[in-house]
Motif scaffolding. Structure first.
Motif, PDB file in Angstrom:
ATOM      1  N   VAL A 296      -4.234 -12.775  -0.741  1.00 15.18           N
ATOM      2  CA  VAL A 296      -5.484 -13.365  -1.219  1.00 15.18           C
ATOM      3  C   VAL A 296      -6.278 -12.251  -1.893  1.00 15.18           C
ATOM      4  CG1 VAL A 296      -7.599 -14.587  -0.601  1.00 15.18           C
ATOM      5  CG2 VAL A 296      -5.485 -15.039   0.666  1.00 15.18           C
ATOM      6  N   LEU A 297      -6.408 -12.334  -3.209  1.00 15.08           N
ATOM      7  CA  LEU A 297      -7.129 -11.326  -3.968  1.00 15.08           C
ATOM      8  C   LEU A 297      -8.571 -11.767  -4.193  1.00 15.08           C
ATOM      9  CD1 LEU A 297      -4.452 -10.305  -6.640  1.00 15.08           C
ATOM     10  CD2 LEU A 297      -4.742  -9.502  -4.289  1.00 15.08           C
ATOM     11  N   GLY A 298      -9.447 -10.788  -4.322  1.00  9.97           N
ATOM     12  CA  GLY A 298     -10.866 -11.065  -4.476  1.00  9.97           C
ATOM     13  C   GLY A 298     -11.279 -11.333  -5.911  1.00  9.97           C
ATOM     14  N   PHE A 299     -12.589 -11.456  -6.097  1.00 13.45           N
ATOM     15  CA  PHE A 299     -13.141 -11.788  -7.411  1.00 13.45           C
ATOM     16  C   PHE A 299     -12.858 -10.690  -8.425  1.00 13.45           C
ATOM     17  CE2 PHE A 299     -16.660 -11.331 -10.429  1.00 13.45           C
ATOM     18  CZ  PHE A 299     -16.564 -12.539 -11.108  1.00 13.45           C
ATOM     19  N   GLU A 300     -12.878  -9.437  -7.966  1.00 14.60           N
ATOM     20  CA  GLU A 300     -12.653  -8.336  -8.897  1.00 14.60           C
ATOM     21  C   GLU A 300     -11.278  -8.430  -9.542  1.00 14.60           C
ATOM     22  OE1 GLU A 300     -12.601  -3.424  -8.970  1.00 14.60           O
ATOM     23  OE2 GLU A 300     -13.369  -4.501  -7.220  1.00 14.60           O
ATOM     24  N   ALA A 301     -10.266  -8.817  -8.770  1.00 10.90           N
ATOM     25  CA  ALA A 301      -8.925  -8.971  -9.321  1.00 10.90           C
ATOM     26  C   ALA A 301      -8.876 -10.123 -10.319  1.00 10.90           C
ATOM     27  CB  ALA A 301      -7.932  -9.206  -8.188  1.00 10.90           C
ATOM     28  N   ALA A 302      -9.550 -11.225  -9.985  1.00 14.15           N
ATOM     29  CA  ALA A 302      -9.559 -12.371 -10.893  1.00 14.15           C
ATOM     30  C   ALA A 302     -10.272 -12.043 -12.195  1.00 14.15           C
ATOM     31  CB  ALA A 302     -10.223 -13.562 -10.206  1.00 14.15           C
ATOM     32  N   SER A 303     -11.391 -11.344 -12.104  1.00 14.44           N
ATOM     33  CA  SER A 303     -12.159 -11.011 -13.310  1.00 14.44           C
ATOM     34  C   SER A 303     -11.400 -10.040 -14.213  1.00 14.44           C
ATOM     35  CB  SER A 303     -13.515 -10.420 -12.927  1.00 14.44           C
ATOM     36  OG  SER A 303     -13.345  -9.218 -12.190  1.00 14.44           O
ATOM     37  N   ALA A 304     -10.600  -9.164 -13.595  1.00 14.54           N
ATOM     38  CA  ALA A 304      -9.805  -8.213 -14.370  1.00 14.54           C
ATOM     39  C   ALA A 304      -8.425  -8.756 -14.716  1.00 14.54           C
ATOM     40  CB  ALA A 304      -9.665  -6.904 -13.593  1.00 14.54           C
ATOM     41  N   ARG A 305      -8.148 -10.000 -14.318  1.00 14.33           N
ATOM     42  CA  ARG A 305      -6.868 -10.661 -14.567  1.00 14.33           C
ATOM     43  C   ARG A 305      -5.701  -9.859 -13.993  1.00 14.33           C
ATOM     44  NH1 ARG A 305      -7.260 -13.395 -20.649  1.00 14.33           N
ATOM     45  NH2 ARG A 305      -9.127 -14.646 -20.208  1.00 14.33           N
ATOM     46  N   ILE A 306      -5.926  -9.346 -12.803  1.00 15.03           N
ATOM     47  CA  ILE A 306      -4.874  -8.620 -12.090  1.00 15.03           C
ATOM     48  C   ILE A 306      -4.143  -9.602 -11.187  1.00 15.03           C
ATOM     49  CG2 ILE A 306      -4.372  -6.792 -10.434  1.00 15.03           C
ATOM     50  CD1 ILE A 306      -6.799  -5.303 -11.471  1.00 15.03           C
ATOM     51  N   THR A 307      -2.848  -9.719 -11.351  1.00 20.56           N
ATOM     52  CA  THR A 307      -2.053 -10.673 -10.586  1.00 20.56           C
ATOM     53  C   THR A 307      -1.562 -10.054  -9.280  1.00 20.56           C
ATOM     54  OG1 THR A 307       0.022 -10.013 -11.633  1.00 20.56           O
ATOM     55  CG2 THR A 307      -1.285 -11.719 -12.752  1.00 20.56           C
ATOM     56  N   PRO A 308      -1.167 -10.883  -8.324  1.00 22.43           N
ATOM     57  CA  PRO A 308      -0.594 -10.342  -7.084  1.00 22.43           C
ATOM     58  C   PRO A 308       0.628  -9.470  -7.330  1.00 22.43           C
ATOM     59  CG  PRO A 308      -1.169 -12.643  -6.785  1.00 22.43           C
ATOM     60  CD  PRO A 308      -1.361 -12.347  -8.236  1.00 22.43           C
ATOM     61  N   ASP A 309       1.387  -9.736  -8.389  1.00 23.51           N
ATOM     62  CA  ASP A 309       2.585  -8.937  -8.652  1.00 23.51           C
ATOM     63  C   ASP A 309       2.246  -7.468  -8.887  1.00 23.51           C
ATOM     64  OD1 ASP A 309       3.905 -11.301  -8.415  1.00 23.51           O
ATOM     65  OD2 ASP A 309       4.869 -11.253 -10.376  1.00 23.51           O
ATOM     66  N   VAL A 310       1.100  -7.208  -9.508  1.00 29.53           N
ATOM     67  CA  VAL A 310       0.680  -5.817  -9.738  1.00 29.53           C
ATOM     68  C   VAL A 310       0.422  -5.124  -8.409  1.00 29.53           C
ATOM     69  CG1 VAL A 310      -1.090  -4.354 -10.773  1.00 29.53           C
ATOM     70  CG2 VAL A 310      -0.274  -6.386 -11.994  1.00 29.53           C
ATOM     71  N   VAL A 311      -0.232  -5.823  -7.495  1.00 31.04           N
ATOM     72  CA  VAL A 311      -0.521  -5.259  -6.175  1.00 31.04           C
ATOM     73  C   VAL A 311       0.778  -5.045  -5.404  1.00 31.04           C
ATOM     74  CG1 VAL A 311      -1.766  -5.615  -4.002  1.00 31.04           C
ATOM     75  CG2 VAL A 311      -2.775  -6.386  -6.162  1.00 31.04           C
ATOM     76  N   ILE A 312       1.703  -5.975  -5.520  1.00 31.19           N
ATOM     77  CA  ILE A 312       2.978  -5.857  -4.804  1.00 31.19           C
ATOM     78  C   ILE A 312       3.764  -4.650  -5.310  1.00 31.19           C
ATOM     79  CG2 ILE A 312       5.181  -7.012  -4.333  1.00 31.19           C
ATOM     80  CD1 ILE A 312       3.576  -9.683  -4.583  1.00 31.19           C
ATOM     81  N   ASP A 313       3.699  -4.388  -6.603  1.00 31.66           N
ATOM     82  CA  ASP A 313       4.345  -3.187  -7.135  1.00 31.66           C
ATOM     83  C   ASP A 313       3.810  -1.936  -6.461  1.00 31.66           C
ATOM     84  OD1 ASP A 313       5.967  -4.577  -8.897  1.00 31.66           O
ATOM     85  OD2 ASP A 313       4.527  -4.469 -10.552  1.00 31.66           O
ATOM     86  N   ALA A 314       2.496  -1.893  -6.247  1.00 29.93           N
ATOM     87  CA  ALA A 314       1.882  -0.746  -5.580  1.00 29.93           C
ATOM     88  C   ALA A 314       2.322  -0.659  -4.127  1.00 29.93           C
ATOM     89  CB  ALA A 314       0.358  -0.842  -5.669  1.00 29.93           C
ATOM     90  N   VAL A 315       2.454  -1.792  -3.467  1.00 32.94           N
ATOM     91  CA  VAL A 315       2.911  -1.810  -2.076  1.00 32.94           C
ATOM     92  C   VAL A 315       4.329  -1.268  -1.973  1.00 32.94           C
ATOM     93  CG1 VAL A 315       3.495  -3.325  -0.135  1.00 32.94           C
ATOM     94  CG2 VAL A 315       1.385  -3.704  -1.411  1.00 32.94           C
ATOM     95  N   LEU A 316       5.202  -1.659  -2.874  1.00 35.10           N
ATOM     96  CA  LEU A 316       6.581  -1.183  -2.865  1.00 35.10           C
ATOM     97  C   LEU A 316       6.659   0.322  -3.057  1.00 35.10           C
ATOM     98  CD1 LEU A 316       8.335  -4.011  -4.919  1.00 35.10           C
ATOM     99  CD2 LEU A 316       8.772  -3.440  -2.522  1.00 35.10           C
ATOM    100  N   GLN A 317       5.780   0.874  -3.870  1.00 31.30           N
ATOM    101  CA  GLN A 317       5.782   2.316  -4.110  1.00 31.30           C
ATOM    102  C   GLN A 317       5.240   3.091  -2.912  1.00 31.30           C
ATOM    103  OE1 GLN A 317       3.578   2.945  -7.740  1.00 31.30           O
ATOM    104  NE2 GLN A 317       5.029   1.780  -8.979  1.00 31.30           N
ATOM    105  N   THR A 318       4.466   2.424  -2.067  1.00 32.41           N
ATOM    106  CA  THR A 318       3.835   3.112  -0.932  1.00 32.41           C
ATOM    107  C   THR A 318       4.775   3.261   0.250  1.00 32.41           C
ATOM    108  OG1 THR A 318       1.664   2.240  -1.579  1.00 32.41           O
ATOM    109  CG2 THR A 318       1.899   2.998   0.687  1.00 32.41           C
ATOM    110  N   VAL A 319       5.607   2.271   0.494  1.00 33.05           N
ATOM    111  CA  VAL A 319       6.454   2.242   1.688  1.00 33.05           C
ATOM    112  C   VAL A 319       7.793   2.923   1.372  1.00 33.05           C
ATOM    113  CG1 VAL A 319       7.569   0.805   3.428  1.00 33.05           C
ATOM    114  CG2 VAL A 319       5.363   0.138   2.476  1.00 33.05           C
ATOM    115  N   PRO A 320       8.174   3.961   2.104  1.00 35.03           N
ATOM    116  CA  PRO A 320       9.459   4.618   1.845  1.00 35.03           C
ATOM    117  C   PRO A 320      10.636   3.713   2.185  1.00 35.03           C
ATOM    118  CG  PRO A 320       8.434   5.494   3.833  1.00 35.03           C
ATOM    119  CD  PRO A 320       7.414   4.600   3.194  1.00 35.03           C
ATOM    120  N   VAL A 321      11.672   3.796   1.365  1.00 39.39           N
ATOM    121  CA  VAL A 321      12.875   2.983   1.576  1.00 39.39           C
ATOM    122  C   VAL A 321      13.744   3.650   2.635  1.00 39.39           C
ATOM    123  CG1 VAL A 321      14.934   2.031   0.484  1.00 39.39           C
ATOM    124  CG2 VAL A 321      12.796   2.193  -0.812  1.00 39.39           C
ATOM    125  N   PRO A 322      14.189   2.910   3.659  1.00 42.22           N
ATOM    126  CA  PRO A 322      15.007   3.513   4.715  1.00 42.22           C
ATOM    127  C   PRO A 322      16.401   3.898   4.203  1.00 42.22           C
ATOM    128  CG  PRO A 322      14.850   1.125   5.030  1.00 42.22           C
ATOM    129  CD  PRO A 322      13.909   1.492   3.916  1.00 42.22           C
TER     130      PRO A 322
END
Length: 322
Positions: A296-322
C-alpha cells in the motif's frame, strides 16, 4: 518432478499457445496459480485475450468454465446461487451460481459492489458456498481469474487491501507486438476464435489435482523460505532497510500471505522449469507478482506516479541472495 507432471504442464502450455498469441508471461502466471491452488488478479485494458486465455485452459484440462461480468447491480446470489420457489410443489430448490466451476473469470471485479466482492472472495477462500444454511463444495481444481481495468475508474469499487491480499499473484498484461497482432488477425480469419471452435481436452482435472500434490512436495530449502520472509519483512519495516526517499512511499507492507504465496508458487515455478527443487532465482522472478498488489503506497508515490514495481526492485536489491 515426475514425468506425468511435466506432461500435464507441457500439454496445457501447448494448448494455450495454440490459441492465444503471445502472452507468455500470462500463461506462466495461470499455470503457477493452477498448480499451486491459488487465484490470479490481472490488470490490463480490455481486449487482450484474458477471457480467451481462461477459457482455453479450462478446455485443455476438461474443466468447467464460467465468465461473470461484474456490474454495480450484481448481487451475491448472482455469483454463489440462490433458492427458487416452485409453486407447483410448494417447495424451494437450490440453483447453484456460476462460481461452481473449475475456472471462473471475474471480468472487471472492481465494478461490483463491496458486498458482492466479499461473497466471491469468501467462496475463493473457503472453496464452498452456503445457501440457506447448506454448504455446497466447489469442484477442484478451482481457479479464479479476476480482471481490473486501470483506465476507466468511474463507477468502480476498488478492492480493499484485505480482499486483494487473497489473490496469490497479480499480473500486468501488456499490448501485443505488431507481429503478434497480425498473427491474431490471421487466426481470426481462419476461424480459430469462432464460438463453435472448442479446444480438445489434453489432460483431465484429476491430472491437475495429482500435479498439485506433486508441487507441494517440491523441495524448498529453509534458507530460501527465510529469503522470501526477509523480502516481505522489508516491506513492513522499510525505514530500517530502504533509503529514506523510498521508505516513505510505503504506508503498509505485505502480510504473511505474501510469504505463503512465495513458497507455494516458487515450488510451482520449479516444476515449470523442470526441477524438483527451488532456487533463489525462482523467488526473485516471482517478487513483483507476489508483492505488487500487497504493498500500500501513500499519496507521495501516487503523485509522483511511482508504481509498486519500483519499490519492489529496491526491496530485491536490499535483501542478500542466499
Amino acid at each position: 518432478m515426475t514425468a506425468p507432471t511435466s506432461d500435464v504442464v507441457g500439454a496445457v502450455a501447448t494448448a494455450y499457445s495454440a490459441k492465444v498469441v503471445g502472452q507468455i508471461h500470462l500463461r506462466e502466471s495461470i499455470l503457477l496459480v493452477l498448480l499451486s491452488g491459488g487465484h490470479l488478479l490481472i490488470e490490463s485494458v480490455p481486449g487482450l485475450a484474458k477471457t480467451t486465455a481462461a477459457r482455453v485452459v479450462a478446455e485443455a484440462i476438461d474443466g468447467s468454465f464460467r465468465r461473470i461480468q461484474c456490474t454495480p447491480d450484481l448481487l451475491p446470489s448472482d455469483i454463489i446461487g440462490t433458492q427458487i420457489y416452485e409453486a407447483a410443489g410448494n417447495t424451494f430448490t437450490t440453483q447453484l451460481g456460476p462460481v461452481h466451476a473449475n475456472i471462473v473469470l471475474l471480468d472487471e471485479i472492481n465494478r461490483s459492489s463491496a458486498k458482492t466482492q466479499s461473497a466471491m472472495l469468501e467462496a475463493m477462500e473457503e472453496r464452498q458456498t452456503t445457501i440457506a444454511g447448506v454448504e455446497y463444495p466447489i469442484p477442484e481444481p478451482f481457479l479464479v481469474i479476476a480482471t481490473q481495468n486501470p483506465v476507466d475508474q468511474e463507477g468502480t469499487y476498488p478492492l480493499s487491501e484485505a480482499q486483494t491480499d487473497r489473490f496469490m499473484l497479480k499480473d500486468l498484461v501488456q499490448y501485443p507486438s505488431v507481429d503478434e497482432e497480425v498473427e491474431i488477425i490471421d487466426r481470426m480469419g481462419a476461424g480459430l476464435y469462432d464460438r463453435d471452435h472448442r479446444a480438445a481436452p489434453v489432460v483431465t482435472t484429476a491430472d491437475v489435482r495429482r500435479a498439485q500434490q506433486i508441487v507441494r512436495s517440491v523441495h524448498m530449502d529453509r534458507a530460501l523460505v527465510e529469503y522470501a520472509s526477509r523480502l516481505v519483512s522489508v516491506t513492513r519495516d522499510p525505514e530500517r532497510h530502504l533509503p529514506a526517499s523510498m521508505a516513505r512511499l510505503i504506508e503498509y507492507g505485505a502480510s504473511p500471505r505474501a510469504t505463503i504465496a512465495f513458497c507455494r508458487t516458487a515450488r510451482a515455478l520449479a516444476v515449470l522449469r523442470g526441477r524438483n527443487h527451488v532456487l533463489p532465482d525462482d523467488i526473485a522472478r516471482l517478487a513483483h507478482r507476489v508483492l505488487r498488489h500487497r504493498l500500500v503506497l501513500g499519496f507521495e508515490a501516487a503523485s509522483a506516479r511511482i508504481t509498486p514495481d519500483v519499490v519492489i526492485d529496491a526491496v530485491l536489491q536490499t535483501v542478500p541472495v542466499p
